[in-house]
Design an enzyme around this catalytic site. Sequence first.
Site, PDB file in Angstrom:
ATOM      1  N   VAL B 143       0.828  -1.209   0.000  1.00 13.41           N
ATOM      2  CA  VAL B 143       0.000   0.000   0.000  1.00 13.41           C
ATOM      3  C   VAL B 143       0.860   1.256   0.000  1.00 13.41           C
ATOM      4  O   VAL B 143       0.401   2.329  -0.367  1.00 13.41           O
ATOM      5  CB  VAL B 143      -0.976   0.055   1.198  1.00 13.41           C
ATOM      6  CG1 VAL B 143      -1.990  -1.078   1.115  1.00 13.41           C
ATOM      7  CG2 VAL B 143      -0.253   0.043   2.525  1.00 13.41           C
ATOM      8  N   ASP B 144       2.106   1.119   0.414  1.00 11.29           N
ATOM      9  CA  ASP B 144       2.970   2.300   0.514  1.00 11.29           C
ATOM     10  C   ASP B 144       3.426   2.822  -0.840  1.00 11.29           C
ATOM     11  O   ASP B 144       3.976   3.913  -0.927  1.00 11.29           O
ATOM     12  CB  ASP B 144       4.199   1.980   1.374  1.00 11.29           C
ATOM     13  CG  ASP B 144       3.819   1.793   2.828  1.00 11.29           C
ATOM     14  OD1 ASP B 144       2.826   2.404   3.256  1.00 11.29           O
ATOM     15  OD2 ASP B 144       4.511   1.036   3.531  1.00 11.29           O
ATOM     16  N   MET B 190      -1.867   6.030   6.296  1.00 11.05           N
ATOM     17  CA  MET B 190      -0.584   5.345   6.367  1.00 11.05           C
ATOM     18  C   MET B 190       0.472   6.025   5.486  1.00 11.05           C
ATOM     19  O   MET B 190       0.147   6.860   4.646  1.00 11.05           O
ATOM     20  CB  MET B 190      -0.752   3.887   5.975  1.00 11.05           C
ATOM     21  CG  MET B 190      -1.454   3.058   7.052  1.00 11.05           C
ATOM     22  SD  MET B 190      -1.714   1.340   6.552  1.00 11.05           S
ATOM     23  CE  MET B 190      -2.045   0.575   8.154  1.00 11.05           C
ATOM     24  N   TYR B 297      -5.737   0.109   9.847  1.00 10.84           N
ATOM     25  CA  TYR B 297      -5.917  -1.062   8.979  1.00 10.84           C
ATOM     26  C   TYR B 297      -7.151  -0.976   8.083  1.00 10.84           C
ATOM     27  O   TYR B 297      -7.229  -1.683   7.073  1.00 10.84           O
ATOM     28  CB  TYR B 297      -6.013  -2.341   9.813  1.00 10.84           C
ATOM     29  CG  TYR B 297      -4.739  -2.763  10.498  1.00 10.84           C
ATOM     30  CD1 TYR B 297      -3.487  -2.528   9.922  1.00 10.84           C
ATOM     31  CD2 TYR B 297      -4.768  -3.410  11.720  1.00 10.84           C
ATOM     32  CE1 TYR B 297      -2.320  -2.921  10.551  1.00 10.84           C
ATOM     33  CE2 TYR B 297      -3.603  -3.818  12.359  1.00 10.84           C
ATOM     34  CZ  TYR B 297      -2.376  -3.573  11.768  1.00 10.84           C
ATOM     35  OH  TYR B 297      -1.233  -3.975  12.403  1.00 10.84           O
ATOM     36  N   LEU B 298      -8.143  -0.157   8.487  1.00 13.82           N
ATOM     37  CA  LEU B 298      -9.351  -0.097   7.658  1.00 13.82           C
ATOM     38  C   LEU B 298      -8.989   0.237   6.212  1.00 13.82           C
ATOM     39  O   LEU B 298      -9.578  -0.274   5.279  1.00 13.82           O
ATOM     40  CB  LEU B 298     -10.338   0.968   8.162  1.00 13.82           C
ATOM     41  CG  LEU B 298     -10.779   0.939   9.622  1.00 13.82           C
ATOM     42  CD1 LEU B 298     -11.930   1.914   9.821  1.00 13.82           C
ATOM     43  CD2 LEU B 298     -11.159  -0.433  10.104  1.00 13.82           C
ATOM     44  N   GLN B 299      -8.000   1.138   6.055  1.00 10.73           N
ATOM     45  CA  GLN B 299      -7.673   1.626   4.710  1.00 10.73           C
ATOM     46  C   GLN B 299      -7.065   0.555   3.827  1.00 10.73           C
ATOM     47  O   GLN B 299      -7.336   0.502   2.638  1.00 10.73           O
ATOM     48  CB  GLN B 299      -6.758   2.842   4.797  1.00 10.73           C
ATOM     49  CG  GLN B 299      -5.347   2.590   5.258  1.00 10.73           C
ATOM     50  CD  GLN B 299      -4.650   3.862   5.760  1.00 10.73           C
ATOM     51  OE1 GLN B 299      -4.261   4.710   4.986  1.00 10.73           O
ATOM     52  NE2 GLN B 299      -4.503   3.973   7.069  1.00 10.73           N
TER      53      GLN B 299
END
Lengths: 419, 419
Positions: B143-144, B190, B297-299
């Site tokens: 995700v980063d 994040m 964590y939802l994202q």
Amino acid sequence: MAKHNAFYAQSGGVTAVINASACGVIEACRRHADRIGHVYAGHNGIIGALTEDLIDTNQESDEAIAALRHTPGGAFGSCRYKLKSIESHRAEYERLIEVFKAHDIRYFFYNGGGDSADTCLKVSQLSEKMGYPLTAIHVPKTVDNDLPITDNSPGFGSVAKYVATSTREAALDIESMCATSTKVFIFEVMGRHAGWIAAAGALAGESAEQAPHVIIFPEIAFDRAAVMARIDEAVKRHGFCVIVISEGAQYADGTFLADAGSTDAFGHKQLGGVAPTLAGMVKADLGYKYHWAVADYLQRAARHIASRTDVEQAYAVGKVAVELALDGQNAMMPAIKRVSEAPYEWQIEAAPLAQIANHEKFMPRDYISEDGLHISDAGRRYLSPLIQGEDFPPFENGLPKVAKLEKVRVARKLPDFTV
Amino acid sequence: MAKHNAFYAQSGGVTAVINASACGVIEACRRHADRIGHVYAGHNGIIGALTEDLIDTNQESDEAIAALRHTPGGAFGSCRYKLKSIESHRAEYERLIEVFKAHDIRYFFYNGGGDSADTCLKVSQLSEKMGYPLTAIHVPKTVDNDLPITDNSPGFGSVAKYVATSTREAALDIESMCATSTKVFIFEVMGRHAGWIAAAGALAGESAEQAPHVIIFPEIAFDRAAVMARIDEAVKRHGFCVIVISEGAQYADGTFLADAGSTDAFGHKQLGGVAPTLAGMVKADLGYKYHWAVADYLQRAARHIASRTDVEQAYAVGKVAVELALDGQNAMMPAIKRVSEAPYEWQIEAAPLAQIANHEKFMPRDYISEDGLHISDAGRRYLSPLIQGEDFPPFENGLPKVAKLEKVRVARKLPDFTV
């Protein structure tokens, strides 16, 4: 029949579907154009009425009004402003009547929660107490689900679906990683005094054996030792523990776990940060690696994952509000009645506002499990129908499309008034 | 051609679409059943290989494997475990070879980010350094979005869409209420060292004149006075201010705004709580009423609002990984190449792992606006294609359906091994 104008305003915290109710009100008014001329929306709720800041919704296209059905937030602006009693604040009520008279407003639709029901009830009394012919109808909404009489409050089903979905998704994430990473996940959701939203998180699993493993309600006095024991047990049994906690979680003496120290316009305490508070306890008492999330406004704005049931009910209460008003039923609220549970069937019935204003509905104790840390089967039977069905908004360029309103203001006829 | 088995494992933080890559790998292997016998998934990533804890994916139905495409989290378990160098930790590598030999594994698919690319590269050297014929392919995800070479990292497009959607929705909520309630909303996302996810929040508006008004990147040294001035300006101009802030926001000296003080298994600092930290500054310096959300964590689990582009790319890198392996291309990674930007067209090309492992891709400075507090047009042109298209999962009983796997374990043939 004579033709008069209507006033519509949104009040208090907005929801993912409050605009669906606006859509229901305005479309119903348009269908009764023989009796209702203009629908004026208060800019920023009742403040718009007091300051004569009115949006002429008749200037909006049918398409724009239809798009309200899938637009979160409060399209005309909402406010936290509670009218005081007629006796002590006569000037405000006289101003309302002046504005209503100046714009030939005879129908008053107020879309809000418990505090707003109280305002609507006071406005409904204008007719009798101040001799102005007005029919006031309350259109229910609140993510807190704390309005009495109605089966549920429009707005709640969608936040419930968001919280249950997010909990299920996050739980899969944590379960994947728990062997070498986070073991405890804490999800803070809204609910100042009533644990309805936290309870909805429990729907993510099919039983308390599945995540979420612990639900912390404001209605159940927080017992640190008992909660920590339950978390520890879940980690030992499943490898991880998912907790959904209500922002209003509190100790037996009524002290909130997280008390930000400030109060809102209604004098309610502003809460926030119960998740990091609980995370600190987990760290101190159990030493497990934790993560926490705070959904805050995301949860009540998440129109993209709205419950179809909720959208339909939100629309229906708006529509029926107009029908009640045209039927001359003052001081009423369209309430949702659960006709059958499985399959879920519902209808709208009128309820007297006096039975609703200033009454807060808490979770019945029997919707909570005996140990106070999960929902019961009865709770599950109540909640489950409310998240059924999807109603995805249209997307454009990768993002949900929202209504674009002109918000044409009605020409002012009166001197300024300061609220 | 000879037929051998394959090993697949998930590594590091999971994403909404890492299982779509698993689906791509497994379905491609099934299509090449003449050359690939069993696909063994490591339970909890590489740890599953070391401990001989293997899941025989051949025991899963086609339907279950297909359902991985819409299931968030890591279906076989992931881990944060980085192999040390072959020279210093020869026993671990010897164990890997023993396990691979025992189960006739000749193909190694490792699904992860930068740290995992390093592990995959080391494994790819087993062939040469330890004389075991193995083809190792890295399947990108994070995700980063900080993997080099590839146009983007699968997983990022979906978190980007989640963050942009949530920001747009929450902004409508705040705008509705700002006259009498919250004026500043802070959304923490994040991004430890790279501001890609925060940047994606900017897509919620069509320009910096629309919400979000301020983006705070880890790449830009945090200047409290400048940020507060910008927030104040937004509130004065629009009545409210929406801020998307990266968890890795930091001062010029590299100190994080929010430093939880602990580190993860890779020695990275565990961050959290930059939103309340910034909220405290807003309160102290400007006095505005604020709210904040932390998606945590939802994202990265929000499969329900995944980007279709991302899902397709995640699947494609899994599929092509198998094709590269069958083509004998060791130590490679299927990378996404942007063929054209408008309309967005992409294809998969093989990239040498040596160019990827241990390189972190930061936001180019020219993707950030000159003042450092928003994205530039170039940033918008890069990001926008990645959130295009929806790919809603099937729903059942009001909630997203997820894959139900049997996870049949492969019989162990070797003695225990402790990691």
